[in-house]
Design a protein around this motif. Structure first.
Motif, PDB file in Angstrom:
ATOM      1  N   LEU B   7       0.873  -1.176   0.000  1.00 34.25           N
ATOM      2  CA  LEU B   7       0.000   0.000   0.000  1.00 34.25           C
ATOM      3  C   LEU B   7       0.911   1.228   0.000  1.00 34.25           C
ATOM      4  O   LEU B   7       1.767   1.369   0.876  1.00 34.25           O
ATOM      5  CB  LEU B   7      -0.882  -0.024   1.263  1.00 34.25           C
ATOM      6  N   PRO B  40      -2.975   0.747  -5.096  1.00 30.09           N
ATOM      7  CA  PRO B  40      -3.689   1.220  -3.901  1.00 30.09           C
ATOM      8  C   PRO B  40      -2.869   2.268  -3.151  1.00 30.09           C
ATOM      9  O   PRO B  40      -1.665   2.096  -2.958  1.00 30.09           O
ATOM     10  CB  PRO B  40      -3.850  -0.053  -3.068  1.00 30.09           C
ATOM     11  N   THR B  41      -3.536   3.323  -2.763  1.00 30.61           N
ATOM     12  CA  THR B  41      -2.852   4.417  -2.058  1.00 30.61           C
ATOM     13  C   THR B  41      -3.681   4.873  -0.863  1.00 30.61           C
ATOM     14  O   THR B  41      -4.902   4.756  -0.852  1.00 30.61           O
ATOM     15  CB  THR B  41      -2.666   5.647  -2.971  1.00 30.61           C
ATOM     16  N   VAL B  42      -2.994   5.408   0.125  1.00 33.89           N
ATOM     17  CA  VAL B  42      -3.650   6.180   1.175  1.00 33.89           C
ATOM     18  C   VAL B  42      -2.901   7.509   1.228  1.00 33.89           C
ATOM     19  O   VAL B  42      -1.673   7.537   1.276  1.00 33.89           O
ATOM     20  CB  VAL B  42      -3.691   5.441   2.534  1.00 33.89           C
ATOM     21  N   THR B  43      -3.666   8.593   1.132  1.00 31.00           N
ATOM     22  CA  THR B  43      -3.053   9.921   0.964  1.00 31.00           C
ATOM     23  C   THR B  43      -3.437  10.842   2.107  1.00 31.00           C
ATOM     24  O   THR B  43      -4.626  11.072   2.354  1.00 31.00           O
ATOM     25  CB  THR B  43      -3.506  10.543  -0.375  1.00 31.00           C
ATOM     26  N   TRP B  44      -2.422  11.325   2.795  1.00 36.14           N
ATOM     27  CA  TRP B  44      -2.607  12.315   3.860  1.00 36.14           C
ATOM     28  C   TRP B  44      -2.419  13.679   3.200  1.00 36.14           C
ATOM     29  O   TRP B  44      -1.295  14.091   2.940  1.00 36.14           O
ATOM     30  CB  TRP B  44      -1.569  12.058   4.947  1.00 36.14           C
ATOM     31  N   ASN B  45      -3.533  14.330   2.852  1.00 36.29           N
ATOM     32  CA  ASN B  45      -3.444  15.602   2.117  1.00 36.29           C
ATOM     33  C   ASN B  45      -3.930  16.718   3.035  1.00 36.29           C
ATOM     34  O   ASN B  45      -5.001  17.290   2.855  1.00 36.29           O
ATOM     35  CB  ASN B  45      -4.283  15.521   0.836  1.00 36.29           C
ATOM     36  N   ALA B  77      -2.047   3.694   9.127  1.00 35.80           N
ATOM     37  CA  ALA B  77      -3.059   3.259   8.149  1.00 35.80           C
ATOM     38  C   ALA B  77      -2.608   2.039   7.357  1.00 35.80           C
ATOM     39  O   ALA B  77      -3.378   1.512   6.559  1.00 35.80           O
ATOM     40  CB  ALA B  77      -3.403   4.411   7.207  1.00 35.80           C
TER      41      ALA B  77
END
Lengths: 238, 238
Positions: B7, B40-45, B77
């Motif tokens: 991820l 698949p990504t999880v982005t803290w923006n 995450a």
């Protein structure tokens, strides 16, 4: 703003490009002049979720566990409310809300709010949505409750225009997808619709490319949801 | 793929629009035909991070705590590696890596890898970067180590073209920003550069609008970083 910083959680991946389109709308919906003025988000954009349209048609794997995992990760990351920029996924809105500590906004409630704010008394809404969303009555029940008239695509238009157009956008073939989705929209206008609800996140991407003039008479539920997110961030609304 | 699903964690917000540009590049860099084939990504923006350029100039609040919080949330995450689509932020790469359980890719290493793969033996690289990144020698040290020649903008071009152009893009004024950044790029070509490294994530956004022909002779570190992310996802490289 209260003591706890608000943070928008975005359950994305359905599809991954539509998720980015939604994140752009969140930036557009706030006229920020500095990085620091934009809405803070955490986005779970994990597209390894079983196909929602197939599942609603009774032909595929249940997507709920993968969606519920995303909701759990967004809660763990500190989201104070969650938005799902995918209309069809709202068939699982109640099931996901029951598993979430923080509230999950509803894209159709946000859309109805925008429609009522812009209502000029009369005229049919042309509702462009996936077969799964239409079969679930996701929009119809809420439009009827709000006293709004609507038309939906014919089964033939769904099979030959909408569905292949939608999957072309998902495969990043914007030209083909835009052409098919523009014809799907025009068919509703030819039958008497005077404004459109683009109730599938791929549709505005396609029309922007192939028939941008139709956007002026359209409500984009993703933009309505973005505005609901900004109301949450600014005022704590859910 | 191994037992643990990989991820990609994205530490974004610097700026929020450049983060979305990077996420688009991640989609473009993989020719996926279905939602489920995308990375698949999880982005803290979360853009509420003190200004990095000001901090490096010794005039602002330290951005490290806010960046470190993002890294911690991405670890929590489930990210298996982290990418930071902001060149200037790499001044804090070592400090952030020391606080991260999972590896953080380095945008300059990814860029040098791309430059060496495309090297035709000769010609100066025009390096477009923030004053903070230039003062830190972020690119220069790694370009020299790889035996690559380069030019950097004059202090006057930084003040009158690059810096105002960069902040215009951050304020979503793509037309003004693009015009200024295109002049900044042309000034390097006039001095003898034959290819460009667009080492600030706002620059490709501006050139795409104002001088797309320059992209053909440019290496975009954000795209190089996206390709490094895909190598991680496919093969576990870091």
């Amino acid at each position: 703003m209260g003591g706890t910083p608000r943070l928008i959680g975005v359950l994305g991946g359905m599809g991954p490009l539509a998720t980015l389109d939604f994140l752009h709308k969140l930036l557009q919906a706030r006229a920020a002049l500095r990085d620091q003025d934009h809405v803070p988000t955490v986005t779970w954009n994990v597209p390894q979720i079983p196909d929602r349209q197939q599942a609603l048609a009774g032909r595929g794997e249940d997507p709920l566990p993968a969606m519920a995992e995303g909701v759990a990760r967004l809660n763990a990351a500190g989201a104070t409310c969650i938005a799902i920029p995918c209309n069809t996924a709202h068939a699982w809105h109640s099931a996901l809300s029951a598993r979430s500590r923080v509230p999950i906004l509803h894209i159709v409630d946000a859309t109805v709010q925008t429609l009522l704010a812009g209502h000029r008394g009369g005229g049919h809404i042309g509702l462009i949505a996936t077969r799964g969303a239409l079969d679930q009555g996701l929009y119809q029940s809420r439009l009827e409750a709000a006293g709004l008239d609507y038309l939906i695509p014919t089964p033939q238009d769904l099979d030959t225009l909408f569905t292949p157009g939608c999957y072309a956008i998902k495969a990043n073939d914007i030209a083909t997808g835009g052409r098919l989705l523009a014809r799907s929209a025009q068919a509703l206008l030819d039958r008497g619709a005077t404004r459109l609800v683009l109730a599938c996140t791929e549709v505005p991407i396609g029309l922007q490319h192939a028939a941008p003039q139709l956007l002026a008479i359209s409500v984009d539920p993703a933009m309505a949801l973005a505005q609901a997110c900004i109301r949450h961030w600014e005022w704590g609304d859910t």
